[in-house]
Each structure stands twice: as C-alpha cells, then as structure tokens.
Design a protein around this motif. Structure first.
Motif, PDB file in Angstrom:
ATOM      1  N   TRP A  97       0.784  -1.403  -0.041  1.00 29.56           N
ATOM      2  CA  TRP A  97      -0.071   0.037  -0.066  1.00 29.56           C
ATOM      3  C   TRP A  97       0.860   1.106  -0.085  1.00 29.56           C
ATOM      4  CZ3 TRP A  97      -5.018  -0.485  -1.300  1.00 29.56           C
ATOM      5  CH2 TRP A  97      -5.674  -1.775  -1.134  1.00 29.56           C
ATOM      6  N   ALA A 104      -5.710   3.057  -0.479  1.00 28.74           N
ATOM      7  CA  ALA A 104      -6.199   2.495   0.757  1.00 28.74           C
ATOM      8  C   ALA A 104      -6.831   3.401   1.523  1.00 28.74           C
ATOM      9  CB  ALA A 104      -4.487   2.537   1.659  1.00 28.74           C
ATOM     10  N   TYR A 137      -5.477   3.023   7.776  1.00 28.80           N
ATOM     11  CA  TYR A 137      -5.714   3.667   6.571  1.00 28.80           C
ATOM     12  C   TYR A 137      -6.656   4.757   6.725  1.00 28.80           C
ATOM     13  CZ  TYR A 137      -2.271   0.423   4.868  1.00 28.80           C
ATOM     14  OH  TYR A 137      -1.149  -0.490   4.617  1.00 28.80           O
TER      15      TYR A 137
END
Length: 141
Positions: A97, A104, A137
């Motif tokens: 990510w 994300a 996230y």
C-alpha cells in the motif's frame, strides 16, 4: 493520477521480467498464476484478481482494479464467498500500500461505512482483518 491507464497491458508487460513457462510438474495454482500474468488487466475477473492478490503477484498493478471493484461492491463474491476479494485485498502486506496511499484511504473509508451486520456471514477472522486495515488507513474520527 489515474492508476488504471494500463488496463490493456498484461502483468508480464508491466511487471518485468516476463515469467517463463511453468515447469511441467507445476501445480494448478502455479499454472493459473503464470497464465493470469499474460491476460490484459481489463480482462481479469474478480476471481483472477483475488488469486493474484493472495499469491502477492504484481500488487502495485493488481490492487487498483481490485479496489475499483470493491468501491462499487465491497462485499463482492469473487469466488469462494461474499467478501473474499475484500479480505484478500486488505490482507496484502502493508508495504504493497505504500505507493498507493490514496487507494488505501478510499478502501478504508468504504470498509468503515459498512454496517457491522455485513460481517455476519464473513469468516471468523474478517472483522479483525478489516478493523486492522481501517485503523491503519482510515481517517481519524
């Protein structure tokens, strides 16, 4: 930046070097992954994306189309059960990510918006996996 610009290209083109043909005694899964690397990204099915994600193949190129599908239908049943593509996506290594923080964030927001009841039919570990992803996230409340 539009991460879906290369949908007409294959993973072998985008993620060199091209993979050689699998060995004659390779497993079905190995043969499948090798074949999927030669399919244009736009032709990969949700099940194909799930396979590539779980095998951690070319994640910077596989994550964007997977997230695009999940933003439309977070609990998409790719192959095994409802939410299987989502679980495969949120459990890829964190380093995958790093070049995709905006994706994300978008996926974490979509997961956070799901009602708790949506997790009822998912595997037992799903709420923990999804919670960890959102905590990592998601936007602070």
């Amino acid at each position: 930046m539009n991460r879906l610009l290369h949908l007409d290209r294959t993973l072998d083109e985008l993620d060199p070097p091209r993979w050689a043909e699998p060995a004659a005694d390779a497993t079905h899964l190995v043969r499948t992954v090798h074949t999927l690397r030669r399919v244009p990204l736009r032709e990969l099915t949700p099940a194909d994306l799930r396979t590539l994600l779980t095998q951690q193949v070319a994640l910077p190129f596989v994550l964007p189309p997977a997230v695009r599908l999940l933003l439309e239908e977070p609990l998409l049943d790719a192959y095994f059960h409802e939410g299987d593509l989502l679980l495969a996506t949120v459990t890829v290594p964190e380093t995958a990510w790093h070049p995709l923080p905006d994706l994300a964030d978008e996926l974490a927001a979509a997961v956070a918006a799901l009602p708790r009841a949506a997790f009822a039919d998912l595997p037992r570990s799903a709420p923990d996996d999804l919670g960890r992803f959102v905590a990592r996230y998601g936007s602070p409340s």
